[in-house]
Design a protein around this motif. Structure first.
Motif, mmCIF file in Angstrom:
data_model
loop_
_atom_site.group_PDB
_atom_site.id
_atom_site.type_symbol
_atom_site.label_atom_id
_atom_site.label_comp_id
_atom_site.label_asym_id
_atom_site.label_seq_id
_atom_site.Cartn_x
_atom_site.Cartn_y
_atom_site.Cartn_z
ATOM 1 N N MET A 1 -30.376 123.149 -28.460
ATOM 2 C CA MET A 1 -31.382 124.211 -28.245
ATOM 3 C C MET A 1 -32.865 123.905 -28.890
ATOM 4 O O MET A 1 -33.885 124.052 -28.243
ATOM 5 C CB MET A 1 -30.751 125.330 -29.120
ATOM 6 N N ILE A 2 -32.678 122.989 -29.992
ATOM 7 C CA ILE A 2 -33.858 122.579 -30.438
ATOM 8 C C ILE A 2 -34.579 121.436 -29.773
ATOM 9 O O ILE A 2 -35.620 121.374 -29.533
ATOM 10 C CB ILE A 2 -33.735 122.522 -31.974
ATOM 11 N N LYS A 3 -33.943 120.576 -29.501
ATOM 12 C CA LYS A 3 -34.324 119.373 -28.782
ATOM 13 C C LYS A 3 -34.651 119.569 -27.184
ATOM 14 O O LYS A 3 -35.519 118.832 -26.769
ATOM 15 C CB LYS A 3 -33.201 118.113 -28.999
ATOM 16 N N LEU B 1 -36.022 129.832 -43.073
ATOM 17 C CA LEU B 1 -36.558 128.929 -42.372
ATOM 18 C C LEU B 1 -36.903 129.541 -40.736
ATOM 19 O O LEU B 1 -38.172 129.401 -40.253
ATOM 20 C CB LEU B 1 -35.581 127.703 -42.211
ATOM 21 N N CYS B 2 -35.933 130.216 -40.513
ATOM 22 C CA CYS B 2 -36.154 130.815 -39.174
ATOM 23 C C CYS B 2 -37.150 132.127 -38.969
ATOM 24 O O CYS B 2 -37.882 132.138 -38.071
ATOM 25 C CB CYS B 2 -34.658 131.160 -38.487
ATOM 26 N N ARG C 1 -35.035 130.314 -30.268
ATOM 27 C CA ARG C 1 -35.433 129.552 -29.292
ATOM 28 C C ARG C 1 -35.600 130.938 -27.927
ATOM 29 O O ARG C 1 -36.565 130.701 -27.285
ATOM 30 C CB ARG C 1 -34.383 128.692 -28.680
ATOM 31 N N ALA C 2 -34.606 131.827 -28.204
ATOM 32 C CA ALA C 2 -34.967 132.896 -26.854
ATOM 33 C C ALA C 2 -36.735 133.401 -27.415
ATOM 34 O O ALA C 2 -37.139 133.737 -26.281
ATOM 35 C CB ALA C 2 -33.876 133.809 -27.263
ATOM 36 N N TYR C 3 -36.961 133.682 -28.342
ATOM 37 C CA TYR C 3 -38.121 134.386 -28.637
ATOM 38 C C TYR C 3 -39.422 133.404 -28.502
ATOM 39 O O TYR C 3 -40.215 133.703 -27.695
ATOM 40 C CB TYR C 3 -38.108 134.848 -30.492
ATOM 41 N N GLN C 4 -39.003 132.109 -28.805
ATOM 42 C CA GLN C 4 -40.198 131.060 -28.255
ATOM 43 C C GLN C 4 -40.411 131.014 -26.749
ATOM 44 O O GLN C 4 -41.336 131.130 -26.325
ATOM 45 C CB GLN C 4 -39.496 129.662 -28.812
#
Lengths: 801, 113
Positions: A790-792, A695-696, B93-96
């Motif tokens: 982290m996602i939200k 997924l990632c 997230r870090a990459y984003q």
């Protein structure tokens, strides 16, 4: 916990309450709430005089850390009592003075009195503790409170500089002293001063004697501002004047003197002690008085004068140690030095305390302490002027003030050293009286300068910020009390001799006394035409001459280039330590995570490899190993191939799938090794993991070809191979050595009996080690919360830039 | 078998270390995953292999495999999963946010000299 303990910690207790007073009752100056305490303490300590003057001591102890020999033992003997009286007595006067000195609506009085009380308690602790570790604790607390008080006006850069300087130097000395304490403990097995004194013959024979002496003297010299550590004291003058009068002239800086006096019974018979204490003292005396003459700031003059007077007392203590080499106290001419040391200690506290207060008044009423702007204040401030005359003349050693008496005795002590035929003193010893005499001339000069440049001469109102007038009555009380003491002690010195000086000497030179004996101290005003008298007359004549011609030879002070002064050396040293450590840190903390990992892994390899090697722990024992089956060979090959292939995988997908392959093989291993629960869990988890990775992976960038240099790869390869080898070695050794029985049998036996379960692994997890599992769940919860956040959570960046 | 396993574990550790020292964030994550696999096998091996039946009392065996390492590993597997997934999302997230997964450019300290 006795009343004595309570007395020692009472200032600390009051320090806890005082902020409440300063916050809630603003109409009344906080000082009034503080003042009763030192007064009560002073009268409490006075009540011990009858005990100590008969050579009695009071000893109270309660256990603190008895297993380490650390007890809060409080002991009152002559020396401790003398200091305790100084601390509480001067403390009371200083608090009274500060009430008028610090305005209640402008200053943060709460802070001030908390620090001051902190210091008072700490200082009482230093002088009344019989346990060296406890004393060390209090000792450092005095450094800290001194730091806080010097930095009281923390918005001034100079205050911060002076505070830091004093802290660095005195704490450095304190740590050295701690080293000395530990050395003494190694030698005698005790932290108790009384017990160590009883074993002083062991200490004197011990090979660690010299290091211990050096450590203790470092502590004493830094605290008492002895050359070359004196540089912190002039900068400490940034503190409010009451603080300077209290800490930096009357009490705290005398902690070093106290330490030397206290440890004299242990160390003083060593010639090293005599030379170091006496030598550094006399050099400090000279250098301090010499430097004081060139100062233009009133407080700077007093600071250097304090340095020099401390040197004087120190040198007397050193020279007094010579008495130990002669038996008995009758016609022992060297004890006079110790008498002079104790006497001058008291005198210095009185005249220097009053002088500091006088300078504080001048500063307070005119707005400046610069001697070049002052002059002609005699008519405006007659009382202050009188007090200044008394203090300064006493400091210069003029009759009929107490300074004259102790100065005469000081000369006697220094001249007597020529009669000593030990430790090559008969030749080099001549330096002592010569330096003493020269220093006294300078002392005379700066004392005169202090008084006459301020109070006589031309009145220059245009340079002053305020219109000067006499200080308010309350501000004058304290210096007047001290000034009267200067005269009273000068005229009737023998009220001190039996009550304070003789018991204090008994603590410094106990080995000279046979039981029931006391030092018979008599201070005479008139000695007859002795060498000392001529020395004093010489000092006065030359002093007056030099004072009058001061402008002509003052330029000599500029001969020493500024670069070579101790202050510059200190500054540059501090700077280079800072920049050096910054460079060092940047060198190894370079911000690359790989570097840190390399450190960790390299350390891992080295420490484990070293241990395996030195402990001969690496063994391979094949007696207990299990058989190798066909499936296991296949699985092993599979996992090795998959692992190695990951290293060379070019694409993300391949490596993720290979990682999955490794994970599933591990699950199969669990099956083969009869761990069904593990196999199930591993299968589930691996499936979820691979799904997550896939997924990632969609969002993560492609592998770039790592265009790194050969050394980079080589280091990585070396470290990896090292880690692998070490782990293999440990696994092999661990399998081959069985040092003790496994605890697992307990679980096998009790799974059903205690927990009524049949699956051992499950029972262990939920029953025997239930907390483990609980916290494991917590970890998962935290991780999932983190992931969710982290996602939200989207941090909205600032628009600017 | 324990000796073979010791070498297998060693190789897994070696590969894991190598991956963790590389510059790409994804490779580092794969390295940590590999490291946990290696550790689990190591712990299992240390407890001794194939000493008896599976640790279930229903087997009625005279000798059981050591249950304690298995319990520990079970905990470890779950924790490793938690950490790996956290790490993955962190990397994503870090990459984003930062636009790179190169560790050389993801430096902690702000020293630009």
């Amino acid at each position: 916990m006795s009343l004595l303990h309570l007395a020692i910690v009472s200032p600390l207790l009051l320090a806890v309450i005082i902020p409440i007073f300063s916050k809630s009752i603003r109409q009344i100056h906080t000082g009034w709430f503080v003042l009763p305490l030192p007064v009560v303490l002073f009268s409490y300590f006075l009540s011990f005089i009858s005990t100590t003057s008969h050579q009695g001591t009071v000893y109270e102890s309660f256990e603190w850390i008895p297993s380490l020999g650390i007890n809060f033992a409080a002991k009152i003997d002559g020396l401790g009592l003398l200091f305790a009286l100084l601390i509480s007595g001067i403390g009371a006067l200083v608090v009274l003075y500060s009430i008028y000195y610090l305005a209640k609506d402008k200053e943060q009085l709460g802070n001030f009195y908390v620090y001051l009380l902190l210091f008072m308690g700490a200082m009482l602790g230093v002088v009344l503790s019989d346990n060296l570790i406890v004393m060390y604790g209090f000792w450092e607390l005095t450094s800290i409170s001194s730091f806080l008080l010097i930095g009281y006006w923390y918005h001034r850069e100079k205050s911060r500089y002076g505070a830091q300087k004093s802290m660095l130097i005195t704490v450095f000395g304190g740590l050295a002293m701690l080293g000395g304490i530990i050395l003494l403990y190694i030698m005698t097995g005790s932290f108790s001063i009384s017990e160590i004194v009883a074993q002083s013959d062991i200490v004197l024979e011990h090979t660690l004697l010299i290091p211990a002496i050096l450590c203790f003297l470092l502590g004493a010299f830094t605290k008492s501002a002895q050359f070359p550590f004196h540089i912190w004291l002039p900068d400490a003058m940034e503190a409010p004047t009451p603080v300077s009068a209290y800490l930096h002239s009357a009490t705290m800086v005398k902690a070093g003197i106290y330490l030397v006096a206290r440890m004299s019974p242990v160390f003083a018979e060593s010639p090293v002690w005599l030379w170091l204490v006496g030598g550094f003292g006399i050099v400090t005396l000279f250098w301090g008085s010499f430097s004081a003459v060139k100062q233009t700031d009133l407080k700077s003059i007093l600071a250097f004068s304090t340095v020099s007077q401390l040197g004087l007392i120190m040198s007397l203590l050193g020279v007094g140690a010579a008495a130990l080499h002669y038996d008995g106290i009758d016609d022992n001419v060297f004890t006079v030095a110790t008498t002079a040391a104790v006497f001058h200690l008291i005198n210095h506290a009185t005249f220097k305390g009053s002088l500091f207060m006088v300078v504080g008044i001048v500063d307070h009423e005119t707005g400046t302490r610069d001697i070049r702007k002052l002059g002609g204040l005699m008519h405006l401030m007659p009382v202050t002027f009188t007090l200044a005359i008394i203090g300064a003349f006493s400091m210069a050693g003029l009759p009929p003030f107490n300074g004259f008496l102790s100065k005469e005795m000081f000369f006697t002590g220094m001249v007597n050293i020529l009669k000593l035929d030990l430790f090559s003193l008969s030749t080099w010893g001549l330096l002592f009286p010569v330096l003493a005499w020269i220093a006294s001339v300078f002392t005379f000069i700066y004392s005169m300068k202090l008084v006459f440049r301020t109070f006589t001469g031309k009145y220059k109102p245009e340079g002053l910020k305020k219109k000067p007038h006499e200080a308010p009555l309350g501000m004058l009380i304290s210096p007047v009390v001290l000034g009267s003491l200067v005269i009273i002690f000068g005229l009737f010195p023998n009220i001190l001799s039996h009550n304070l000086i003789s018991p204090a000497m008994a603590s410094i030179l106990p080995s000279l006394l046979s039981p029931g004996d006391i030092f018979d101290v008599h201070i005479y005003f008139w000695h007859g035409p002795t060498p000392e008298l001529f020395m004093t007359i010489g000092v006065v004549i030359l002093g007056i001459l030099l004072y009058l011609t001061l402008p002509k030879w003052e330029k000599a002070y500029h001969l020493l280039p500024e670069k070579l002064t101790l202050n510059k050396i200190y500054d540059r040293g501090l700077e280079s330590i800072q920049s050096g450590s910054f460079k060092l840190t940047r060198f190894y903390m370079n911000g690359y995570i790989r570097t840190y990992l390399v450190y960790i892994f390299a350390f891992f390899i080295l420490i484990l490899g070293y241990t395996l090697y030195t402990k001969d722990a690496f063994v391979i024992d094949t007696t207990n190993v299990s058989s190798i089956g066909f499936y296991e060979i296949v699985l092993s090959l599979l996992i090795v191939v998959a692992t190695i292939t990951i290293l060379f995988a070019k694409s993300r997908l391949t490596s993720i799938i290979l990682l999955g392959a490794v994970g599933y093989t591990v699950a199969l291993f669990f099956v083969v090794f009869r761990a069904p629960d593990l196999a199930l869990t591993q299968l589930v988890i691996e499936t979820v993991s691979v799904a997550l990775f896939l997924l990632c992976f969609y969002h993560l960038p492609k592998f770039k070809k790592e265009e790194s240099k050969i050394p980079f790869k080589l280091t990585n390869a070396l470290i990896s191979i090292g880690v692998g080898a070490i782990v293999t070695a440990i696994a092999l050794s661990a399998n081959s050595t069985k040092l003790f029985d496994s605890i697992s049998q307990f679980y096998v036996d009790n799974t059903y009996i205690r927990a009524a379960g049949k699956n051992m692994v499950n029972v262990i997890l939920v029953d025997f080690r239930g907390f483990d599992t609980l916290f494991e769940i917590c970890v998962l919860a935290i991780a999932s919360l983190g992931i969710f956040a982290m996602i939200k959570l989207r941090l909205t960046r600032g628009k600017e830039g | 078998m324990e000796i073979v396993m010791a070498f297998v574990v060693g190789i897994i550790f070696m590969a894991a270390t190598y991956l963790m020292l590389s510059k790409s964030l994804l490779r580092i994550i794969i390295g940590t995953g590999l490291l946990s696999h290696g550790t689990h096998l190591l712990v299992l091996t240390m407890g001794g292999l194939k000493n008896g039946a599976a640790p279930l009392l229903g087997e009625h065996a005279a000798q059981y495999n050591d249950p304690l390492p298995q319990a520990l590993i079970l905990t470890a597997i779950v924790i490793a999963f938690g950490v790996t997934s956290f790490f993955l999302v962190l990397a994503y997230r870090a990459y984003q946010e930062l636009g790179t997964d190169n560790m050389d450019r993801l430096r902690g300290t702000k020293i630009n000299e």
